[in-house]
Design an enzyme around this catalytic site. Structure first.
Site, PDB file in Angstrom:
ATOM      1  N   HIS A   1       0.867  -1.188   0.000  1.00  0.00           N
ATOM      2  CA  HIS A   1       0.000   0.000   0.000  1.00  0.00           C
ATOM      3  C   HIS A   1       0.897   1.229   0.000  1.00  0.00           C
ATOM      4  CE1 HIS A   1       0.960   0.873   4.196  1.00  0.00           C
ATOM      5  NE2 HIS A   1       0.649  -0.373   4.513  1.00  0.00           N
TER       6      HIS A   1
ATOM      7  N   ASP B   1      -1.660 -19.483  12.592  1.00  0.00           N
ATOM      8  CA  ASP B   1      -0.429 -20.024  13.165  1.00  0.00           C
ATOM      9  C   ASP B   1      -0.339 -19.644  14.645  1.00  0.00           C
ATOM     10  OD1 ASP B   1       2.551 -20.163  13.814  1.00  0.00           O
ATOM     11  OD2 ASP B   1       2.513 -20.984  11.785  1.00  0.00           O
TER      12      ASP B   1
ATOM     13  N   SER C   1       3.008  -5.008   6.936  1.00  0.00           N
ATOM     14  CA  SER C   1       2.480  -4.697   5.600  1.00  0.00           C
ATOM     15  C   SER C   1       3.548  -4.957   4.554  1.00  0.00           C
ATOM     16  CB  SER C   1       2.055  -3.226   5.530  1.00  0.00           C
ATOM     17  OG  SER C   1       0.972  -2.969   6.373  1.00  0.00           O
TER      18      SER C   1
END
Length: 400
Positions: free
Chosen positions: A219, A341, A356
């Site tokens: 992003h 997980d 990110s």
């Protein structure tokens, strides 16, 4: 009499059942059609299927770009799709934390503030129609690329100044502004706060070993105050050191804490909605190259993310892909993912800020990258399609 009532009841029952089936079928088809993308990419001619509400297939037998029929159950045409034929590519996945040092193309207005002048409280910038998120490109024809440049231009001004501005809506306009004397600071002021740079950490997603370009974050880098994407006028990516991880909990996003080191890894060429891209100048990390999966190859189910949360080597952690948005109406929110997980959940609570850009792998292919976390549930978040990110990166760097 009883038999007649039973017959009428059966007719009514089966009529209602038939209407319900028809209504459900029509609704299901409508939902499915809404999920089919308007365009898709293929590497070779053949059949592609989408993980939609009802099964849809696209059979494309040409070697050049064109149109193809999307068929329900492979039989009934429900839509035409634009097909782009491209060559397959491989990239080296990273998953390492990296630092960003970036300068904006111009100076960004991050705040407006009244100040005391002769005659009362004033704000020349607001009076001139300037808004937070606008970017000042030049002052009286002189380009400005730093806070210092802008400040010097204001100090030298004598009366009205002319600003060239790129608005937060992407339009260019010229604005006339008259700085006023601040009684408190004893100098000319405009009534606006500006910023020329940004710094932070994130995750490096991939490096293309063919041309040594990189993509990260998944992003764009936005200004902390305005939340607008910062246009780039140079910048570097550097190595970063992880100090600790603030664990995410419901209602509060976690965060990787670290600091930027001096070792340069590359130069930033573009900051876009799909990520930060540029030329990689560091040593190519060891590891294998992964095929870039097309969106129609991605299915709901098991997958993994590659990330670094302890300052050691990047590691794979299990996730599930829960929902896929093939239409891509929001470029960075193509998938909803959930961390399953137990080790990662124990350490971070799920997805945290700084992750990110973590690559997502499914069936041995690079399918996307993590982009956002759900604040109300840090085990969940969004991901961008790998093909969207790489396509944007290729276009952005090649045009610089």
């Amino acid at each position: 009499m009883q038999n007649k009532k039973e017959k009428n009841f059966k007719k009514l029952f089966f009529g209602m059942l038939a209407a319900a089936v028809i209504g459900f079928s029509a609704s299901s088809i409508g939902v499915t059609i809404s999920q089919i993308p308007d365009e898709m990419t293929v590497y070779t001619a053949g059949k592609s299927s989408f993980d939609t509400f009802l099964p849809v297939e696209v059979n494309y037998n040409q070697t050049q770009s064109g149109e193809a029929d999307a068929k329900l159950f492979g039989l009934v045409k429900v839509k035409e799709v634009n097909v782009s034929v491209q060559s397959p590519r491989k990239v080296r996945l990273c998953g390492n934390i990296f630092g960003v040092k970036m300068y904006s193309d111009g100076v960004m207005v991050v705040g407006l503030s009244d100040f005391a002048s002769y005659g009362g409280s004033v704000n020349p910038a607001r009076d001139a129609g300037i808004s937070e998120g606008d970017i000042i490109k030049s002052v009286n024809g002189t380009e400005v690329s730093s806070n210092r440049d802008f400040s010097e231009c204001i100090k030298k001004s004598d009366g009205e100044i002319n600003l060239k501005i790129l608005t937060k809506n992407g339009q260019t306009k010229n604005v006339a502004l008259i700085p006023q004397y601040s009684i408190t600071d004893k100098c000319l002021k405009t009534g606006m706060w500006v910023r020329d740079s940004a710094a932070g950490i994130g995750t490096l997603t991939y490096i293309d070993p063919q041309n040594m370009t990189f993509g990260g974050l998944g992003h764009g880098i936005c200004d902390a105050d305005t939340q607008n994407i910062i246009p780039v006028n140079g910048g570097d990516i550097v190595e970063a050191e992880i100090i600790n991880v603030k664990r995410g909990v419901k209602g509060s996003a976690g965060e990787i804490h670290g600091y930027l080191r001096s070792e340069k890894l590359g130069e930033i060429k573009s900051n876009t909605i799909c990520g930060t891209f540029g030329e990689y100048t560091g040593k190519l990390p060891e590891g294998r190259d992964y095929d870039i999966a097309l969106k129609q190859e991605i299915k709901t189910g098991k997958a993994q993310i590659l990330c670094n949360i302890d300052g050691k080597e990047p590691k794979f952690y299990d996730i599930s892909i829960d929902k896929i948005n093939y239409k891509g109406s929001e470029p960075t929110k193509n998938m909803i993912i959930t961390v399953v997980d137990e080790e990662l959940i124990a350490k971070t609570g799920g997805i945290v800020q700084g992750m990110s850009g973590s690559p997502i792998v499914q069936n041995g292919k690079f399918v996307g990258a993590v982009t956002h976390v759900f604040v109300n549930d840090p085990t969940c978040g969004y991901g961008i399609f790998a093909e969207n990110m790489v396509r944007q990166g290729t276009s952005s760097v090649s045009t610089k």
